[in-house]
Write a protein that holds these residues in place. Structure first.
Motif, PDB file in Angstrom:
ATOM      1  N   ASP A 161     -49.011   9.106 -21.304  1.00 45.80           N
ATOM      2  CA  ASP A 161     -50.055   9.451 -20.343  1.00 45.80           C
ATOM      3  C   ASP A 161     -49.470   9.813 -18.977  1.00 45.80           C
ATOM      4  O   ASP A 161     -50.190  10.275 -18.089  1.00 45.80           O
ATOM      5  CB  ASP A 161     -51.056   8.299 -20.195  1.00 45.80           C
ATOM      6  CG  ASP A 161     -50.403   7.022 -19.687  1.00 45.80           C
ATOM      7  OD1 ASP A 161     -49.156   6.902 -19.809  1.00 45.80           O
ATOM      8  OD2 ASP A 161     -51.114   6.136 -19.171  1.00 45.80           O
ATOM      9  N   ARG A 162     -48.146   9.623 -18.803  1.00 47.37           N
ATOM     10  CA  ARG A 162     -47.543   9.933 -17.505  1.00 47.37           C
ATOM     11  C   ARG A 162     -46.306  10.821 -17.610  1.00 47.37           C
ATOM     12  O   ARG A 162     -45.619  11.046 -16.617  1.00 47.37           O
ATOM     13  CB  ARG A 162     -47.205   8.636 -16.753  1.00 47.37           C
ATOM     14  CG  ARG A 162     -46.264   7.712 -17.474  1.00 47.37           C
ATOM     15  CD  ARG A 162     -46.110   6.374 -16.738  1.00 47.37           C
ATOM     16  NE  ARG A 162     -45.164   5.498 -17.411  1.00 47.37           N
ATOM     17  CZ  ARG A 162     -43.859   5.512 -17.208  1.00 47.37           C
ATOM     18  NH1 ARG A 162     -43.327   6.369 -16.346  1.00 47.37           N
ATOM     19  NH2 ARG A 162     -43.063   4.673 -17.836  1.00 47.37           N
ATOM     20  N   VAL A 163     -46.008  11.313 -18.796  1.00 44.43           N
ATOM     21  CA  VAL A 163     -44.882  12.223 -18.964  1.00 44.43           C
ATOM     22  C   VAL A 163     -45.146  13.145 -20.153  1.00 44.43           C
ATOM     23  O   VAL A 163     -45.788  12.746 -21.119  1.00 44.43           O
ATOM     24  CB  VAL A 163     -43.555  11.443 -19.160  1.00 44.43           C
ATOM     25  CG1 VAL A 163     -43.548  10.663 -20.456  1.00 44.43           C
ATOM     26  CG2 VAL A 163     -42.351  12.377 -19.107  1.00 44.43           C
ATOM     27  N   VAL A 164     -44.679  14.386 -20.049  1.00 44.16           N
ATOM     28  CA  VAL A 164     -44.759  15.335 -21.164  1.00 44.16           C
ATOM     29  C   VAL A 164     -43.319  15.567 -21.640  1.00 44.16           C
ATOM     30  O   VAL A 164     -42.583  16.349 -21.041  1.00 44.16           O
ATOM     31  CB  VAL A 164     -45.400  16.669 -20.732  1.00 44.16           C
ATOM     32  CG1 VAL A 164     -45.549  17.603 -21.930  1.00 44.16           C
ATOM     33  CG2 VAL A 164     -46.757  16.434 -20.070  1.00 44.16           C
ATOM     34  N   PRO A 165     -42.895  14.885 -22.707  1.00 42.44           N
ATOM     35  CA  PRO A 165     -41.478  14.896 -23.106  1.00 42.44           C
ATOM     36  C   PRO A 165     -41.085  16.129 -23.918  1.00 42.44           C
ATOM     37  O   PRO A 165     -40.966  16.089 -25.140  1.00 42.44           O
ATOM     38  CB  PRO A 165     -41.351  13.617 -23.942  1.00 42.44           C
ATOM     39  CG  PRO A 165     -42.700  13.448 -24.563  1.00 42.44           C
ATOM     40  CD  PRO A 165     -43.690  13.986 -23.562  1.00 42.44           C
ATOM     41  N   THR A 166     -40.866  17.235 -23.232  1.00 40.40           N
ATOM     42  CA  THR A 166     -40.450  18.465 -23.902  1.00 40.40           C
ATOM     43  C   THR A 166     -38.953  18.405 -24.202  1.00 40.40           C
ATOM     44  O   THR A 166     -38.152  18.096 -23.321  1.00 40.40           O
ATOM     45  CB  THR A 166     -40.749  19.692 -23.031  1.00 40.40           C
ATOM     46  OG1 THR A 166     -42.156  19.738 -22.785  1.00 40.40           O
ATOM     47  CG2 THR A 166     -40.315  20.974 -23.717  1.00 40.40           C
ATOM     48  N   VAL A 167     -38.596  18.701 -25.443  1.00 38.94           N
ATOM     49  CA  VAL A 167     -37.193  18.722 -25.861  1.00 38.94           C
ATOM     50  C   VAL A 167     -36.895  20.080 -26.497  1.00 38.94           C
ATOM     51  O   VAL A 167     -37.804  20.817 -26.858  1.00 38.94           O
ATOM     52  CB  VAL A 167     -36.876  17.579 -26.850  1.00 38.94           C
ATOM     53  CG1 VAL A 167     -37.092  16.217 -26.205  1.00 38.94           C
ATOM     54  CG2 VAL A 167     -37.732  17.688 -28.113  1.00 38.94           C
ATOM     55  N   ALA A 168     -35.608  20.405 -26.614  1.00 43.02           N
ATOM     56  CA  ALA A 168     -35.212  21.697 -27.178  1.00 43.02           C
ATOM     57  C   ALA A 168     -34.124  21.490 -28.206  1.00 43.02           C
ATOM     58  O   ALA A 168     -33.074  20.920 -27.913  1.00 43.02           O
ATOM     59  CB  ALA A 168     -34.728  22.639 -26.080  1.00 43.02           C
ATOM     60  N   CYS A 169     -34.388  21.928 -29.422  1.00 39.62           N
ATOM     61  CA  CYS A 169     -33.411  21.807 -30.506  1.00 39.62           C
ATOM     62  C   CYS A 169     -32.325  22.875 -30.340  1.00 39.62           C
ATOM     63  O   CYS A 169     -32.502  23.871 -29.640  1.00 39.62           O
ATOM     64  CB  CYS A 169     -34.120  21.972 -31.849  1.00 39.62           C
ATOM     65  SG  CYS A 169     -33.030  21.816 -33.283  1.00 39.62           S
ATOM     66  N   ASP A 170     -31.216  22.688 -31.014  1.00 43.21           N
ATOM     67  CA  ASP A 170     -30.149  23.689 -30.999  1.00 43.21           C
ATOM     68  C   ASP A 170     -30.593  24.996 -31.650  1.00 43.21           C
ATOM     69  O   ASP A 170     -29.975  26.039 -31.445  1.00 43.21           O
ATOM     70  CB  ASP A 170     -28.902  23.163 -31.736  1.00 43.21           C
ATOM     71  CG  ASP A 170     -28.139  22.155 -30.898  1.00 43.21           C
ATOM     72  OD1 ASP A 170     -28.515  21.964 -29.723  1.00 43.21           O
ATOM     73  OD2 ASP A 170     -27.172  21.543 -31.396  1.00 43.21           O
ATOM     74  N   CYS A 171     -31.671  24.949 -32.433  1.00 43.14           N
ATOM     75  CA  CYS A 171     -32.204  26.183 -33.039  1.00 43.14           C
ATOM     76  C   CYS A 171     -33.058  26.964 -32.042  1.00 43.14           C
ATOM     77  O   CYS A 171     -33.642  27.984 -32.406  1.00 43.14           O
ATOM     78  CB  CYS A 171     -33.029  25.846 -34.286  1.00 43.14           C
ATOM     79  SG  CYS A 171     -34.641  25.085 -33.923  1.00 43.14           S
ATOM     80  N   LYS A 172     -33.153  26.444 -30.794  1.00 44.33           N
ATOM     81  CA  LYS A 172     -33.889  27.071 -29.684  1.00 44.33           C
ATOM     82  C   LYS A 172     -35.380  26.756 -29.671  1.00 44.33           C
ATOM     83  O   LYS A 172     -36.100  27.228 -28.788  1.00 44.33           O
ATOM     84  CB  LYS A 172     -33.707  28.609 -29.630  1.00 44.33           C
ATOM     85  CG  LYS A 172     -32.266  29.081 -29.660  1.00 44.33           C
ATOM     86  CD  LYS A 172     -31.443  28.507 -28.541  1.00 44.33           C
ATOM     87  CE  LYS A 172     -30.009  29.029 -28.570  1.00 44.33           C
ATOM     88  NZ  LYS A 172     -29.161  28.344 -27.570  1.00 44.33           N
ATOM     89  N   HIS A 173     -35.858  25.997 -30.643  1.00 39.25           N
ATOM     90  CA  HIS A 173     -37.282  25.653 -30.656  1.00 39.25           C
ATOM     91  C   HIS A 173     -37.541  24.539 -29.648  1.00 39.25           C
ATOM     92  O   HIS A 173     -36.882  23.509 -29.657  1.00 39.25           O
ATOM     93  CB  HIS A 173     -37.711  25.189 -32.052  1.00 39.25           C
ATOM     94  CG  HIS A 173     -39.165  24.825 -32.139  1.00 39.25           C
ATOM     95  ND1 HIS A 173     -40.180  25.724 -31.905  1.00 39.25           N
ATOM     96  CD2 HIS A 173     -39.780  23.639 -32.418  1.00 39.25           C
ATOM     97  CE1 HIS A 173     -41.347  25.130 -32.051  1.00 39.25           C
ATOM     98  NE2 HIS A 173     -41.131  23.867 -32.348  1.00 39.25           N
ATOM     99  N   ARG A 174     -38.515  24.779 -28.757  1.00 43.26           N
ATOM    100  CA  ARG A 174     -38.920  23.784 -27.758  1.00 43.26           C
ATOM    101  C   ARG A 174     -40.228  23.133 -28.212  1.00 43.26           C
ATOM    102  O   ARG A 174     -41.183  23.820 -28.555  1.00 43.26           O
ATOM    103  CB  ARG A 174     -39.137  24.456 -26.394  1.00 43.26           C
ATOM    104  CG  ARG A 174     -37.872  24.976 -25.744  1.00 43.26           C
ATOM    105  CD  ARG A 174     -38.199  25.909 -24.579  1.00 43.26           C
ATOM    106  NE  ARG A 174     -39.022  25.266 -23.577  1.00 43.26           N
ATOM    107  CZ  ARG A 174     -38.556  24.537 -22.552  1.00 43.26           C
ATOM    108  NH1 ARG A 174     -37.261  24.391 -22.411  1.00 43.26           N
ATOM    109  NH2 ARG A 174     -39.365  23.983 -21.674  1.00 43.26           N
ATOM    110  N   PHE A 175     -40.253  21.809 -28.207  1.00 43.46           N
ATOM    111  CA  PHE A 175     -41.471  21.130 -28.638  1.00 43.46           C
ATOM    112  C   PHE A 175     -41.626  19.810 -27.900  1.00 43.46           C
ATOM    113  O   PHE A 175     -40.703  19.328 -27.232  1.00 43.46           O
ATOM    114  CB  PHE A 175     -41.461  20.906 -30.161  1.00 43.46           C
ATOM    115  CG  PHE A 175     -40.412  19.933 -30.649  1.00 43.46           C
ATOM    116  CD1 PHE A 175     -40.725  18.601 -30.909  1.00 43.46           C
ATOM    117  CD2 PHE A 175     -39.107  20.358 -30.877  1.00 43.46           C
ATOM    118  CE1 PHE A 175     -39.769  17.714 -31.370  1.00 43.46           C
ATOM    119  CE2 PHE A 175     -38.136  19.469 -31.345  1.00 43.46           C
ATOM    120  CZ  PHE A 175     -38.477  18.148 -31.595  1.00 43.46           C
ATOM    121  N   CYS A 176     -42.820  19.248 -28.009  1.00 41.00           N
ATOM    122  CA  CYS A 176     -43.116  17.965 -27.372  1.00 41.00           C
ATOM    123  C   CYS A 176     -42.693  16.836 -28.302  1.00 41.00           C
ATOM    124  O   CYS A 176     -43.144  16.781 -29.455  1.00 41.00           O
ATOM    125  CB  CYS A 176     -44.610  17.865 -27.058  1.00 41.00           C
ATOM    126  SG  CYS A 176     -45.111  16.237 -26.450  1.00 41.00           S
TER     127      CYS A 176
END
Length: 514
Positions: free
Chosen positions: A246-261
């Motif tokens: 509720d206080r952070v949007v944890p966006t990460v990026a895989c080595d395949c270039k896909h960005r997701f939460c």
């Protein structure tokens, strides 16, 4: 990485800066959620240590070999400490969801109970092997022919090899089970180990079995998640917990270039938190007929009513019939976009006197929803069109080399511009879902100002990006595109940093969307 490792927050760097990144792939390669730095043709770049930003999340990317190595290391440790077979150590670790410390502590206190609970009860036979036993009859198929191969685990329940293979084929291929395959005997809780399985099944089924075991390893660990991109076998480790979403949007990026939460697994939806995204998507689905109408690809010219089809990402439309220039999103005069009159992103609330009765209030509520949905859907559509245009632009880049004498590296500024458009439109799309649920306070106006600045910059870049090759060959336009690309990325950073800081501090006030 141990489960108690501190996960802080990292940052997104300026588009023209290089710096060390806290986010790495398992092989040590720097990899953060920052946008890949565009190659703008510079030979020298200032090395500047980046400033930490609230909206970036620390994470680590693991490839299949890394995931297997983690399992092997834990199995070796338990094997050495408890002095048991590696196959049994693996079964114990899976039973304890790979919590090595709790496994060892419980085993030291009550070893017999731990073994029984994990499916490693008392043994009645020697090591499992395929055998031909005189006079044996299989209780499943009732075969008793001479030379019939049979198999039994340490529990002693023996069946013919063919029946065992059929049983394992059903469990692995049809049911997708691997970690908890029990003895076929009713009531027996003995777990089949990997070494026993290798004696019975084909290499194809062995591979599927080990794939399923690896999946359970990732799924059992709260800080690990599979990359949701199609055909990607990497996993991401991130320390953000559910209670923090509720206080952070944890966006990460895989080595395949896909960005997701990391929180919900959906594609990057910064700055909107997961619960808000869930509510918005449900609302859009519930209002699907309206949404379908709004997201249609054609509109009428506000001056001559000619039907106009949108075939690019830019929202600056010019009617071919009457030459009227207008904004695709708000249908207003384009001449006012880029001036102090720009108000395309804001929804103008009606006064109370204009919404007295229930019907009027309902109409205002629908208008408000359509305002935000229209802009949300438009940026989604524009991002797709920008991507289509860039696919065609790759051919332009080749022509541009010939027309301008620039090298392939020097024309990559178009690649950088395309990437900026895609990323910024993805962010803008979700700012409208975010704004739909915001209460109107002073912070809301600041947010809308940042949203407006980014949107104006993106529209300007989109318009430049669609210029024909002969214009793109102009060195002055190239510099303008590079500058606008950098500016768009900076405005996105400013918007995300502001929303993330206020989200982390609990400063935003939310409405129910009406």
């Amino acid at each position: 990485m141990d489960s108690d490792e501190d996960f802080g927050m990292s940052s997104e760097e300026d588009v023209l800066e290089d710096s060390e990144n806290d986010n790495e792939s398992a092989d040590g390669t720097d990899f953060g959620i920052d946008e890949p730095e565009p190659d703008l043709g510079y030979t020298q770049k200032e090395q500047v240590k980046k400033e930490k930003k609230t909206f970036d999340t620390t994470f680590k990317v693991y490839h299949p070999d890394d995931i297997q190595a983690q399992q092997d290391d834990l199995i070796d440790e338990v094997n050495m400490i408890l002095d048991i077979r590696k196959e049994d150590a693996a079964i114990l670790l899976r039973h304890f969801r790979w919590n090595k410390e709790r496994l060892i502590e419980d085993y030291m206190d009550r070893p017999r109970k731990v073994l029984e609970d994990a499916g490693l009860g008392p043994s009645t036979t020697g090591p499992p092997k395929l055998e031909v036993i005189r006079g044996f009859m299989c209780d499943i198929c009732c075969e008793d022919e001479p030379g019939l191969q049979s198999f039994a685990m340490k529990c002693g329940h023996r069946y013919c090899a063919d029946c065992y293979r059929q049983y394992l084929n059903q469990k692995i291929k049809e049911e997708g089970e691997a970690a908890r395959i029990q003895c076929p005997q009713d009531g027996c809780k003995r777990i089949l180990d990997a070494k026993s399985l290798d004696l019975l099944v084909t290499s194809e089924l062995q591979n599927r079995y080990h794939e399923l075991l690896t999946r359970t390893y990732v799924e059992d660990k709260e800080q690990l998640k599979w990359c949701p991109a199609p055909d990607c076998q990497n996993a991401i480790e991130c320390g953000i917990k559910k209670k923090d979403l509720d206080r952070v949007v944890p966006t990460v990026a895989c080595d395949c270039k896909h960005r997701f939460c990391f929180g919900c697994g959906l594609a990057d939806h910064q700055p909107a938190p997961c619960d808000l995204v869930k509510k918005w998507l449900k609302k859009c689905a519930d209002d699907s007929e309206t949404a379908n109408w709004i997201s249609a690809n054609t509109k009428e010219c506000p001056k001559c009513n000619s039907t106009i089809e949108k075939n690019g990402g830019c929202n600056h439309m010019t009617c071919r019939k009457c030459k009227h220039e207008f904004c695709w999103m708000c249908m207003g005069l384009w001449s006012e976009h880029g001036t102090s009159w720009y108000n395309c992103n804001r929804f103008e609330e009606k006064s109370g006197s204009e919404a007295r009765d229930a019907q009027a209030k309902s109409r205002v509520s629908l208008e408000r929803y359509l305002h935000y949905y229209n802009r949300y859907a438009n940026h989604e559509q524009s991002a797709k069109l920008d991507k289509d245009i860039f696919t065609k632009t790759e051919k332009k880049m080749i022509s541009l080399q010939t027309a301008s004498g620039m090298s392939w590296i020097e024309v990559q500024y178009l690649n950088s511009a395309s990437h900026a458009l895609q990323t910024c439109r993805q962010t803008l799309k979700w700012t409208y879902a975010f704004a739909f649920y915001l209460k109107r306070v002073n912070l809301t106006e600041m947010f809308e100002d940042n949203q407006k600045d980014l949107e104006m910059a993106v529209e300007a870049l989109s318009e430049m990006f669609e210029k024909p090759v002969d214009e793109l060959a102009n060195p002055k336009l190239k510099v303008e595109i590079m500058d606008k690309t950098s500016y768009c990325n900076k405005r996105r950073v400013i918007l995300l940093a502001d929303t993330a800081d206020n989200l982390a501090n609990g400063a935003w006030e939310w409405s129910n969307g009406h």
